[in-house]
Design a protein around this motif. Structure first.
Motif: not given
Length: 284
Positions: A58-70
């Motif tokens: 679940v943590g891994a599924l949500l982590f990319p939100v930061g990468f996409c935003l930046l």
């Protein structure tokens, strides 16, 4: 058009590398600072979710939100410029020299580290109420990560160092694939989907990302992790940076450049791979 073909994609990669190479010092550092800070917040978010749910996926599924935003905001990570900026030098863009590449890498490293460190300090305050009480469960987990991924490697000696390096290589193979894949699409949704997939892979697999580690390990030191600054630098950050450089440049930048910007001759009539060959038709 929502899809960019590979040949045009590589031209965009080279153009992006050239633009970053000539960016002003102020803009380079500001953009790197924000990238490091946002990625650090995403890492803190992922660790929090993992602790609260007990499910690392679940943590891994949500982590990319930061990468996409930046990346949608035009900020830069060291892992990305490792792949893109050298292409402008290899392609012999006017004014791009090796020292230009090294200058960019150095500034982005400093900016990323500063951004990640600021968030590490902020998170330290949050999980300890201003360092007035023992770390909460999330804070304890941050300390454990730093210990297991420094001293844990050191216990295996040379084999541990090799494992660390390979994890760094694999990490930026995936991360740089995300950076490049975002250029395949001209729509926000297309970019996000293309970035999300490889970033999910790297994070869940536990590969080593130098900028994520700029947050995790200072946090661990602040929150009582049983390792030293020397352990962090020698048994994680330095080998991870080298591995990230090798992984991104070798498996993404140079391979894309070699086969799409400088393709070999076609086997059909000895023509270049990018020359269209008329299709013969039979007149009836």
């Amino acid at each position: 058009m929502t899809y960019v073909n590979p040949a045009e994609l590589v031209r965009k990669m080279i153009d992006a590398g050239e633009a970053k190479a000539f960016m002003s010092t102020r803009d380079t550092v500001i953009r790197a600072f924000m990238a490091g800070a946002i990625l650090a917040l995403a890492a803190a978010f992922a660790v929090t979710v993992t602790v609260q749910t007990g499910n690392a996926l679940v943590g891994a599924l949500l982590f990319p939100v930061g990468f996409c935003l930046l990346y949608l905001l035009g900020f830069d990570l060291l892992t990305g410029v490792f792949t893109l900026v050298p292409l402008a030098w290899i392609d012999k863009r006017p004014g791009v020299r090796l020292r230009t590449v090294l200058r960019n890498w150095s500034l982005v490293f400093v900016g990323n580290f500063a951004g990640a460190l600021v968030v590490a300090l902020m998170m330290g305050v949050i999980v300890t109420f201003g360092f007035s009480v023992e770390p909460n469960e999330v804070g304890q987990r941050l300390g454990e990560i730093g210990e297991s991924r420094t001293v844990g490697y050191a216990e295996h000696g040379a084999a541990g160092m090799l494992t660390l390096f390979i994890r760094g290589v694999l990490c930026n193979w995936m991360v740089s694939t995300g950076v490049v894949a975002a250029m395949i699409s001209t729509s926000v949704s297309g970019k996000v989907i293309a970035m999300w997939m490889p970033i999910l892979v790297f994070f869940y697999m536990g590969f080593e990302h130098s900028i994520v580690n700029m947050f995790l390990f200072p946090s661990g030191l602040l929150l009582g992790g049983d390792f030293s600054l020397g352990d962090y630098l020698f048994w994680n950050e330095i080998p991870t940076v080298i591995g990230n450089l090798v992984g991104g440049l070798s498996f993404v930048g140079l391979t894309m450049y070699a086969t799409h910007a400088r393709p070999g001759p076609s086997r059909r009539n000895g023509l270049s791979a990018d020359v269209e060959v008329p299709v013969k038709t039979t007149v009836r």
